[in-house]
Design an enzyme around this catalytic site. Structure first.
Site, mmCIF file in Angstrom:
data_model
loop_
_atom_site.group_PDB
_atom_site.id
_atom_site.type_symbol
_atom_site.label_atom_id
_atom_site.label_comp_id
_atom_site.label_asym_id
_atom_site.label_seq_id
_atom_site.Cartn_x
_atom_site.Cartn_y
_atom_site.Cartn_z
ATOM 1 N N ASP A 10 0.886 -1.157 0.000
ATOM 2 C CA ASP A 10 0.000 0.000 0.000
ATOM 3 C C ASP A 10 0.928 1.212 0.000
ATOM 4 O OD1 ASP A 10 0.911 0.293 2.586
ATOM 5 O OD2 ASP A 10 -1.072 0.341 3.526
ATOM 6 N N CYS A 67 3.122 -3.282 3.870
ATOM 7 C CA CYS A 67 2.316 -2.110 4.238
ATOM 8 C C CYS A 67 3.105 -1.364 5.315
ATOM 9 C CB CYS A 67 0.900 -2.494 4.673
ATOM 10 S SG CYS A 67 0.770 -3.558 6.119
ATOM 11 N N GLY A 68 2.483 -0.435 6.011
ATOM 12 C CA GLY A 68 3.246 0.369 6.974
ATOM 13 C C GLY A 68 3.880 -0.487 8.058
ATOM 14 N N THR A 69 3.040 -1.259 8.755
ATOM 15 C CA THR A 69 3.550 -2.140 9.811
ATOM 16 C C THR A 69 3.726 -3.583 9.350
ATOM 17 O OG1 THR A 69 1.294 -2.668 10.457
ATOM 18 C CG2 THR A 69 2.362 -0.821 11.619
ATOM 19 N N GLY A 70 3.039 -3.958 8.290
ATOM 20 C CA GLY A 70 2.998 -5.357 7.854
ATOM 21 C C GLY A 70 1.826 -6.107 8.473
ATOM 22 N N ILE A 71 1.183 -5.506 9.456
ATOM 23 C CA ILE A 71 0.128 -6.225 10.193
ATOM 24 C C ILE A 71 -1.130 -6.412 9.333
ATOM 25 C CG2 ILE A 71 -1.406 -6.153 12.200
ATOM 26 C CD1 ILE A 71 0.880 -4.621 13.679
ATOM 27 N N MET A 73 -1.535 -6.393 6.072
ATOM 28 C CA MET A 73 -1.293 -7.322 4.957
ATOM 29 C C MET A 73 -1.259 -8.762 5.451
ATOM 30 S SD MET A 73 -1.128 -5.843 2.046
ATOM 31 C CE MET A 73 -0.493 -4.509 1.009
ATOM 32 N N HIS A 100 10.272 -23.545 9.892
ATOM 33 C CA HIS A 100 9.229 -24.171 10.717
ATOM 34 C C HIS A 100 7.816 -23.974 10.189
ATOM 35 C CE1 HIS A 100 11.731 -24.526 14.699
ATOM 36 N NE2 HIS A 100 12.349 -25.039 13.645
ATOM 37 N N ARG A 134 8.612 -32.906 11.996
ATOM 38 C CA ARG A 134 7.572 -32.574 12.982
ATOM 39 C C ARG A 134 6.822 -31.289 12.611
ATOM 40 N NH1 ARG A 134 12.361 -30.789 14.771
ATOM 41 N NH2 ARG A 134 12.510 -28.842 15.952
ATOM 42 N N HIS A 135 7.457 -30.434 11.827
ATOM 43 C CA HIS A 135 6.796 -29.179 11.435
ATOM 44 C C HIS A 135 5.693 -29.430 10.410
ATOM 45 C CE1 HIS A 135 9.667 -27.215 13.881
ATOM 46 N NE2 HIS A 135 10.646 -27.816 13.236
HETATM 47 C C1 RB5 Z 1 -1.827 2.764 6.385
HETATM 48 O O1 RB5 Z 1 -1.819 4.009 7.002
HETATM 49 C C2 RB5 Z 1 -1.500 1.665 7.399
HETATM 50 O O2 RB5 Z 1 -2.618 1.462 8.223
HETATM 51 C C3 RB5 Z 1 -1.115 0.387 6.685
HETATM 52 O O3 RB5 Z 1 -0.014 0.629 5.891
HETATM 53 C C4 RB5 Z 1 -0.741 -0.795 7.568
HETATM 54 O O4 RB5 Z 1 0.239 -0.453 8.484
HETATM 55 C C5 RB5 Z 1 -1.869 -1.537 8.133
HETATM 56 O O5 RB5 Z 1 -1.720 -2.509 8.882
#
Ligand code: RB5
Length: 153
Positions: A10, A67-71, A73, A100, A134-135
């Site tokens: 993003d 993305c910004g944090t990767g969370i 996505m 793993h 095992r994995h």
């Molecule tokens: C965009 O501002 C931000 O929310 C997105 O890049 C991402 O970090 C979401 O998890």
């Protein structure tokens, strides 16, 4: 020529996506960039799902999402069957996500990792084989769980 890799981001991951794309091409991978084509604000579920869909259907072996944090996505990609998306912050998490977890999508935080470290993370991830044993049993248990919960059919 090495394998083919699809990547997307993003706006929060755009700059790093461009750098990783250049790196992968230099390393001889076939790269499919599914966007975006600029730093303009976009919604990560729309771009994450493009890559997850390709990997899920076996159209491409590996994917990279940023993305910004990767969370965000990571959450999106893991909704798809046959996808294991791993958010990695360093070489160790990249190595272990292959050894793993047999992750087939690497997720990076564009606002977290510097370009140099991100390249090392990508290199480690692409060059590390799944350990099996095992994995494999544990991954089967996750598939069973998904079936029982009625998710990711
Ligand atoms: C965009 O501002 C931000 O929310 C997105 O890049 C991402 O970090 C979401 O998890």
């Amino acid at each position: 020529m090495k394998g083919s890799i699809a990547l997307a981001s993003d706006h929060g991951g755009y700059e790093l996506k461009e750098d990783i794309k250049e790196y992968l091409a230099q390393e001889g991978y076939q790269v499919q960039d599914l966007g975006p084509a600029s730093q303009e604000s976009v919604d990560y579920p729309l771009f994450g799902s493009k890559i997850a869909e390709l990997v899920s259907r076996g159209k491409v072996e590996r994917g990279v999402l940023i993305c910004g944090t990767g969370i965000g996505m990571t959450i999106v990609a893991n909704k798809y069957p046959n996808v294991c998306a791993a958010l990695c912050h360093d070489q160790y998490t990249a190595f272990m996500s292959r050894r793993h977890n047999d992750a087939n999508i690497l997720v990076l935080g564009g606002r977290i990792l510097g370009k140099g470290l991100a390249r090392e993370v990508v290199k480690t991830w692409l060059e590390t084989e799944f350990e099996g044993g095992r994995h494999s049993r544990r991954l089967e248990q996750i598939k069973d769980l998904e079936q029982r919960l009625g998710i990711k059919k």
